[in-house]
Enzyme design. Sequence first.
Site, PDB file in Angstrom:
ATOM      1  N   TYR A   1     -12.175  -3.074  -3.154  1.00  0.00           N
ATOM      2  CA  TYR A   1     -12.691  -3.165  -1.782  1.00  0.00           C
ATOM      3  C   TYR A   1     -14.219  -3.132  -1.737  1.00  0.00           C
ATOM      4  O   TYR A   1     -14.794  -2.725  -0.732  1.00  0.00           O
ATOM      5  CB  TYR A   1     -12.110  -2.036  -0.929  1.00  0.00           C
ATOM      6  CG  TYR A   1     -10.678  -2.299  -0.487  1.00  0.00           C
ATOM      7  CD1 TYR A   1     -10.353  -3.423   0.274  1.00  0.00           C
ATOM      8  CD2 TYR A   1      -9.652  -1.421  -0.813  1.00  0.00           C
ATOM      9  CE1 TYR A   1      -9.043  -3.673   0.692  1.00  0.00           C
ATOM     10  CE2 TYR A   1      -8.334  -1.666  -0.401  1.00  0.00           C
ATOM     11  CZ  TYR A   1      -8.052  -2.796   0.354  1.00  0.00           C
ATOM     12  OH  TYR A   1      -6.760  -3.039   0.774  1.00  0.00           O
TER      13      TYR A   1
ATOM     14  N   ASN B   1      -1.793  -0.112   7.311  1.00  0.00           N
ATOM     15  CA  ASN B   1      -1.236  -1.436   7.629  1.00  0.00           C
ATOM     16  C   ASN B   1      -0.409  -2.053   6.497  1.00  0.00           C
ATOM     17  O   ASN B   1      -0.234  -3.261   6.412  1.00  0.00           O
ATOM     18  CB  ASN B   1      -2.328  -2.389   8.142  1.00  0.00           C
ATOM     19  CG  ASN B   1      -3.416  -2.645   7.116  1.00  0.00           C
ATOM     20  OD1 ASN B   1      -3.375  -2.109   6.006  1.00  0.00           O
ATOM     21  ND2 ASN B   1      -4.380  -3.460   7.470  1.00  0.00           N
TER      22      ASN B   1
ATOM     23  N   LYS C   1       0.839  -1.198   0.000  1.00  0.00           N
ATOM     24  CA  LYS C   1       0.000   0.000   0.000  1.00  0.00           C
ATOM     25  C   LYS C   1       0.884   1.261   0.000  1.00  0.00           C
ATOM     26  O   LYS C   1       2.096   1.180   0.230  1.00  0.00           O
ATOM     27  CB  LYS C   1      -0.938  -0.052   1.213  1.00  0.00           C
ATOM     28  CG  LYS C   1      -1.917  -1.251   1.155  1.00  0.00           C
ATOM     29  CD  LYS C   1      -2.770  -1.335   2.415  1.00  0.00           C
ATOM     30  CE  LYS C   1      -3.765  -2.490   2.350  1.00  0.00           C
ATOM     31  NZ  LYS C   1      -4.590  -2.579   3.591  1.00  0.00           N
TER      32      LYS C   1
ATOM     33  N   HIS D   1      -1.661  -5.570   1.426  1.00  0.00           N
ATOM     34  CA  HIS D   1      -2.875  -6.354   1.180  1.00  0.00           C
ATOM     35  C   HIS D   1      -2.499  -7.745   0.706  1.00  0.00           C
ATOM     36  O   HIS D   1      -1.542  -7.911  -0.044  1.00  0.00           O
ATOM     37  CB  HIS D   1      -3.727  -5.685   0.084  1.00  0.00           C
ATOM     38  CG  HIS D   1      -4.801  -6.590  -0.465  1.00  0.00           C
ATOM     39  ND1 HIS D   1      -6.026  -6.726   0.126  1.00  0.00           N
ATOM     40  CD2 HIS D   1      -4.801  -7.438  -1.531  1.00  0.00           C
ATOM     41  CE1 HIS D   1      -6.751  -7.612  -0.555  1.00  0.00           C
ATOM     42  NE2 HIS D   1      -6.032  -8.057  -1.568  1.00  0.00           N
TER      43      HIS D   1
ATOM     44  N   GLU E   1      -8.510 -10.507  -8.252  1.00  0.00           N
ATOM     45  CA  GLU E   1      -7.755  -9.287  -7.969  1.00  0.00           C
ATOM     46  C   GLU E   1      -6.565  -9.134  -8.912  1.00  0.00           C
ATOM     47  O   GLU E   1      -6.252  -8.019  -9.352  1.00  0.00           O
ATOM     48  CB  GLU E   1      -7.289  -9.292  -6.510  1.00  0.00           C
ATOM     49  CG  GLU E   1      -8.447  -9.186  -5.529  1.00  0.00           C
ATOM     50  CD  GLU E   1      -8.052  -9.460  -4.080  1.00  0.00           C
ATOM     51  OE1 GLU E   1      -8.855  -9.140  -3.200  1.00  0.00           O
ATOM     52  OE2 GLU E   1      -6.952  -9.989  -3.822  1.00  0.00           O
TER      53      GLU E   1
HETATM   54  P1  IDP Z   1      -7.319  -7.431   5.483  1.00  0.00           P
HETATM   55  O1  IDP Z   1      -6.540  -6.384   4.702  1.00  0.00           O
HETATM   56  O2  IDP Z   1      -6.520  -7.940   6.651  1.00  0.00           O
HETATM   57  O3  IDP Z   1      -7.861  -8.538   4.603  1.00  0.00           O
HETATM   58  P2  IDP Z   1     -10.040  -6.370   5.576  1.00  0.00           P
HETATM   59  O4  IDP Z   1     -11.014  -6.616   6.679  1.00  0.00           O
HETATM   60  O5  IDP Z   1     -10.263  -7.065   4.274  1.00  0.00           O
HETATM   61  O6  IDP Z   1      -8.571  -6.693   6.154  1.00  0.00           O
HETATM   62  O7  IDP Z   1      -9.991  -4.802   5.335  1.00  0.00           O
HETATM   63  C1  IDP Z   1      -9.323  -4.278   4.232  1.00  0.00           C
HETATM   64  C2  IDP Z   1      -8.528  -3.074   4.658  1.00  0.00           C
HETATM   65  O8  IDP Z   1      -9.418  -2.055   5.116  1.00  0.00           O
HETATM   66  C3  IDP Z   1      -7.580  -3.301   5.835  1.00  0.00           C
HETATM   67  O9  IDP Z   1      -6.352  -3.901   5.455  1.00  0.00           O
HETATM   68  C4  IDP Z   1      -7.398  -1.891   6.346  1.00  0.00           C
HETATM   69  O10 IDP Z   1      -6.477  -1.149   5.532  1.00  0.00           O
HETATM   70  C5  IDP Z   1      -8.797  -1.313   6.147  1.00  0.00           C
HETATM   71  N1  IDP Z   1      -9.594  -1.441   7.365  1.00  0.00           N
HETATM   72  C6  IDP Z   1     -10.219  -2.559   7.831  1.00  0.00           C
HETATM   73  N2  IDP Z   1     -10.847  -2.317   8.991  1.00  0.00           N
HETATM   74  C7  IDP Z   1     -10.615  -1.010   9.269  1.00  0.00           C
HETATM   75  C8  IDP Z   1     -11.010  -0.150  10.362  1.00  0.00           C
HETATM   76  O11 IDP Z   1     -11.689  -0.544  11.299  1.00  0.00           O
HETATM   77  N3  IDP Z   1     -10.581   1.142  10.291  1.00  0.00           N
HETATM   78  C9  IDP Z   1      -9.827   1.623   9.254  1.00  0.00           C
HETATM   79  N4  IDP Z   1      -9.436   0.852   8.232  1.00  0.00           N
HETATM   80  C10 IDP Z   1      -9.820  -0.450   8.230  1.00  0.00           C
HETATM   81 MG    MG Z   2      -9.346  -8.484   3.101  1.00  0.00          MG
END
Ligand code: IDP
Ligand code: MG
Length: 145
Positions: free
Chosen positions: A60, A123, A20, A126, A137
Amino acid sequence: IFLPHLVASLEVEQSYIMIKPDGVQRGLVGEIISRFEKKGFKLTGLKLFQCPQELAEEHYKDLQSKPFFPKLIQYITSGPVVCMAWEGVGVVASARKLIGATNPLQAEPGTIRGDLAVQTGRNVIHGSDSPENGKREIGNLCCIL
Ligand code: IDP
Ligand code: MG
């Protein structure tokens, strides 16, 4: 003996892995690629890419109804990302382990997020959550070499 559940798990699959914008800006590209290489997976696609809003929303789309969705789209489109296809047996689940929990504060030390990040909203990386989504994807976002 035919054990279909084991046969299925031995199939070569592909995961879409995306560094990212924060990971690119912080200079973590080499470190992250190195972890996947050392694990033994095969890099089959790679590009630096400025993701347009529509593609970020498509990527997303399952999170569309979440309150953080607009900020997530802003984040992903805030700078170039590194799009990659990684191939191997069990690569989807294994990549999720290498990456660690979504919230970096809950990610185990030794994982990418556990070692390199502190915020869910920043974070770093992805990884696809299923082989089907890996295919989808990569088709949407990556170049296949
Ligand atoms: P993942 O990336 O671990 O698969 P997902 O639940 O698919 O997690 O969410 C996609 C992305 O959305 C996360 O990696 C993060 O960047 C963002 N995200 C998920 N939950 C939150 C939140 O509660 N606050 C802000 N960003 C979030
Ligand atoms: Mg995910």
